[in-house]
Scaffold this active site. Sequence first.
Site, PDB file in Angstrom:
ATOM      1  N   ALA A  20      18.888  89.140  49.132  1.00 33.91           N
ATOM      2  CA  ALA A  20      19.080  88.791  50.539  1.00 33.91           C
ATOM      3  C   ALA A  20      18.336  87.500  50.840  1.00 33.91           C
ATOM      4  CB  ALA A  20      18.533  89.917  51.402  1.00 33.91           C
TER       5      ALA A  20
ATOM      6  N   GLY B 237      19.914  92.514  46.493  1.00 31.49           N
ATOM      7  CA  GLY B 237      21.345  92.619  46.817  1.00 31.49           C
ATOM      8  C   GLY B 237      22.235  91.988  45.749  1.00 31.49           C
TER       9      GLY B 237
ATOM     10  N   GLU C 180      22.637  94.514  43.178  1.00 33.58           N
ATOM     11  CA  GLU C 180      23.457  95.605  43.724  1.00 33.58           C
ATOM     12  C   GLU C 180      24.942  95.232  43.755  1.00 33.58           C
ATOM     13  OE1 GLU C 180      20.599  95.873  47.052  1.00 33.58           O
ATOM     14  OE2 GLU C 180      20.825  98.035  46.795  1.00 33.58           O
TER      15      GLU C 180
ATOM     16  N   GLU D 264      12.850  94.841  46.181  1.00 31.58           N
ATOM     17  CA  GLU D 264      12.700  95.174  47.605  1.00 31.58           C
ATOM     18  C   GLU D 264      11.357  95.807  47.920  1.00 31.58           C
ATOM     19  OE1 GLU D 264      15.410  95.653  45.823  1.00 31.58           O
ATOM     20  OE2 GLU D 264      17.183  95.100  46.977  1.00 31.58           O
TER      21      GLU D 264
HETATM   22  N1  DAK Z   1      16.119  83.948  49.973  1.00 33.29           N
HETATM   23  C1  DAK Z   1      15.992  82.667  50.420  1.00 33.29           C
HETATM   24  N2  DAK Z   1      15.657  81.626  49.625  1.00 33.29           N
HETATM   25  C2  DAK Z   1      15.452  81.877  48.329  1.00 33.29           C
HETATM   26  C3  DAK Z   1      15.555  83.181  47.782  1.00 33.29           C
HETATM   27  C4  DAK Z   1      15.911  84.256  48.680  1.00 33.29           C
HETATM   28  N3  DAK Z   1      16.080  85.522  48.251  1.00 33.29           N
HETATM   29  N4  DAK Z   1      15.262  83.125  46.472  1.00 33.29           N
HETATM   30  C5  DAK Z   1      14.998  81.834  46.202  1.00 33.29           C
HETATM   31  N5  DAK Z   1      15.103  81.077  47.326  1.00 33.29           N
HETATM   32  C6  DAK Z   1      14.901  79.642  47.454  1.00 33.29           C
HETATM   33  C7  DAK Z   1      13.403  79.299  47.341  1.00 33.29           C
HETATM   34  O1  DAK Z   1      12.752  79.484  48.596  1.00 33.29           O
HETATM   35  C8  DAK Z   1      13.481  77.840  46.926  1.00 33.29           C
HETATM   36  O2  DAK Z   1      13.781  77.062  48.062  1.00 33.29           O
HETATM   37  P1  DAK Z   1      13.042  75.635  48.307  1.00 33.29           P
HETATM   38  O3  DAK Z   1      11.596  75.934  48.321  1.00 33.29           O
HETATM   39  O4  DAK Z   1      13.480  74.797  47.118  1.00 33.29           O
HETATM   40  O5  DAK Z   1      13.596  75.175  49.609  1.00 33.29           O
HETATM   41  C9  DAK Z   1      14.690  77.811  46.018  1.00 33.29           C
HETATM   42  O6  DAK Z   1      15.478  78.965  46.364  1.00 33.29           O
HETATM   43  C10 DAK Z   1      14.337  77.905  44.540  1.00 33.29           C
HETATM   44  O7  DAK Z   1      13.530  79.052  44.361  1.00 33.29           O
HETATM   45  P2  DAK Z   1      12.087  79.008  43.657  1.00 33.29           P
HETATM   46  O8  DAK Z   1      11.448  77.666  43.821  1.00 33.29           O
HETATM   47  O9  DAK Z   1      11.325  80.192  44.125  1.00 33.29           O
HETATM   48  O10 DAK Z   1      12.515  79.186  42.125  1.00 33.29           O
HETATM   49  P3  DAK Z   1      11.664  79.833  40.968  1.00 33.29           P
HETATM   50  O11 DAK Z   1      12.425  79.536  39.718  1.00 33.29           O
HETATM   51  O12 DAK Z   1      10.230  79.413  41.024  1.00 33.29           O
HETATM   52  O13 DAK Z   1      11.699  81.405  41.232  1.00 33.29           O
HETATM   53  C11 DAK Z   1      12.750  83.536  41.781  1.00 33.29           C
HETATM   54  C12 DAK Z   1      12.908  82.093  41.177  1.00 33.29           C
HETATM   55  C13 DAK Z   1      14.152  84.138  41.842  1.00 33.29           C
HETATM   56  C14 DAK Z   1      11.861  84.366  40.875  1.00 33.29           C
HETATM   57  C15 DAK Z   1      12.110  83.415  43.190  1.00 33.29           C
HETATM   58  O14 DAK Z   1      12.858  82.436  43.934  1.00 33.29           O
HETATM   59  C16 DAK Z   1      12.128  84.705  43.950  1.00 33.29           C
HETATM   60  O15 DAK Z   1      11.315  85.598  43.701  1.00 33.29           O
HETATM   61  N6  DAK Z   1      13.041  84.827  44.918  1.00 33.29           N
HETATM   62  C17 DAK Z   1      13.089  85.934  45.830  1.00 33.29           C
HETATM   63  C18 DAK Z   1      13.678  87.163  45.168  1.00 33.29           C
HETATM   64  C19 DAK Z   1      13.765  88.314  46.145  1.00 33.29           C
HETATM   65  O16 DAK Z   1      12.735  88.936  46.462  1.00 33.29           O
HETATM   66  N7  DAK Z   1      14.956  88.545  46.713  1.00 33.29           N
HETATM   67  C20 DAK Z   1      15.157  89.463  47.829  1.00 33.29           C
HETATM   68  C21 DAK Z   1      15.310  90.841  47.300  1.00 33.29           C
HETATM   69  S1  DAK Z   1      15.425  91.974  48.664  1.00 33.29           S
HETATM   70  C22 DAK Z   1      19.771  95.739  53.537  1.00 33.29           C
HETATM   71  C23 DAK Z   1      20.500  95.741  52.374  1.00 33.29           C
HETATM   72  C24 DAK Z   1      20.099  94.972  51.314  1.00 33.29           C
HETATM   73  C25 DAK Z   1      18.954  94.199  51.407  1.00 33.29           C
HETATM   74  C26 DAK Z   1      18.244  94.199  52.564  1.00 33.29           C
HETATM   75  C27 DAK Z   1      18.643  94.974  53.637  1.00 33.29           C
HETATM   76  N8  DAK Z   1      20.204  96.575  54.635  1.00 33.29           N
HETATM   77  C28 DAK Z   1      21.310  97.447  54.422  1.00 33.29           C
HETATM   78  C29 DAK Z   1      19.601  96.410  55.902  1.00 33.29           C
HETATM   79  C30 DAK Z   1      18.598  93.420  50.262  1.00 33.29           C
HETATM   80  C31 DAK Z   1      17.355  93.035  50.072  1.00 33.29           C
HETATM   81  C32 DAK Z   1      17.056  92.161  48.938  1.00 33.29           C
HETATM   82  O17 DAK Z   1      17.915  91.609  48.292  1.00 33.29           O
END
Ligand code: DAK
Length: 258
Positions: A66, A111, A114, A134
Amino acid sequence: MAYRNIILAVEEGIATITFNRPKALNALSIDLLQEFDRALEEVSRNDLTRVLLLTGAGEKAFVAGADITELATFDALQAKGFSQAGHDVIGRLQLLPIPVMAAVNGYALGGGSEIALACDFIYASENAMFGLPEITLGLIPGFGGTQRLPRLVGKNRAKEMIFTGQMITATEAERVGLVNKVCTAETLMEEALKTARLMASKGKVSLRAAKQAVNIGAETDLITGCNFEIDAFALCMASGDAAEGTRAFLEKRKPDFK
Ligand code: DAK
């Protein structure tokens, strides 16, 4: 139809949807989810589409979950909109009667994992990483991860991934049965398309029946599943596909399914 956050391309009966926000590692914004839903509707309306392939733009990610920048600012109504868009899209994806493959070309997190889990099977590049992080955000998987992952890799392995939020590599994902095939980043799409073309060359009725039979069988007892298979088999026999497939074998030629 015009899309800004995804790319939809259809060639030789194979539709490819590419998640296209590479600067944000293709994170799922509300806009992206809504466009994905519209694209799935477009795919399901096109009778000529035999297989759907999902992948991510760029070299780093399939979908990094997400969009956290959006998630962090949601009020209750926006959260509801996100949740609704997510459930609509996963529901539509799951109900597609054609085979759906994910070509995971990097991070598939939250997501993103998923969505891949809701596909019929997954090919991955060597640099792919799978995870449900998450828990680290104080959440739990919300697009079916707590249900689909245990069904695929077993309850305890799924619990470890969900409780720790740790990622696993493509090789580990293949070992535990989450991924069917690992390819180099350069050959991933070629390998996925090869399999997609092979499936697209089969009969539409039998493909649909096979998908339904496996999916229904996985959610029910053996006798009910076998009874479904009996009816689905009969349906295939009544179709032009079975007539063409059996005739082609007897005439020692390749079948030409319509
Ligand atoms: N959202 C927004 N931006 C993101 C992002 C994300 N999930 N993941 C990466 N980016 C952006 C980074 O902020 C960065 O942007 P700038 O700083 O360049 O502007 C750019 O993408 C490159 O990322 P990194 O610089 O962080 O790259 P790295 O290689 O150092 O790291 C990484 C890659 C994938 C390990 C890291 O970016 C990371 O940990 N990302 C977040 C992963 C994450 O936690 N994703 C969210 C999972 S929770 C729901 C249903 C579903 C959901 C929620 C609610 N309901 C039914 C209500 C789902 C929830 C999820 O998916």
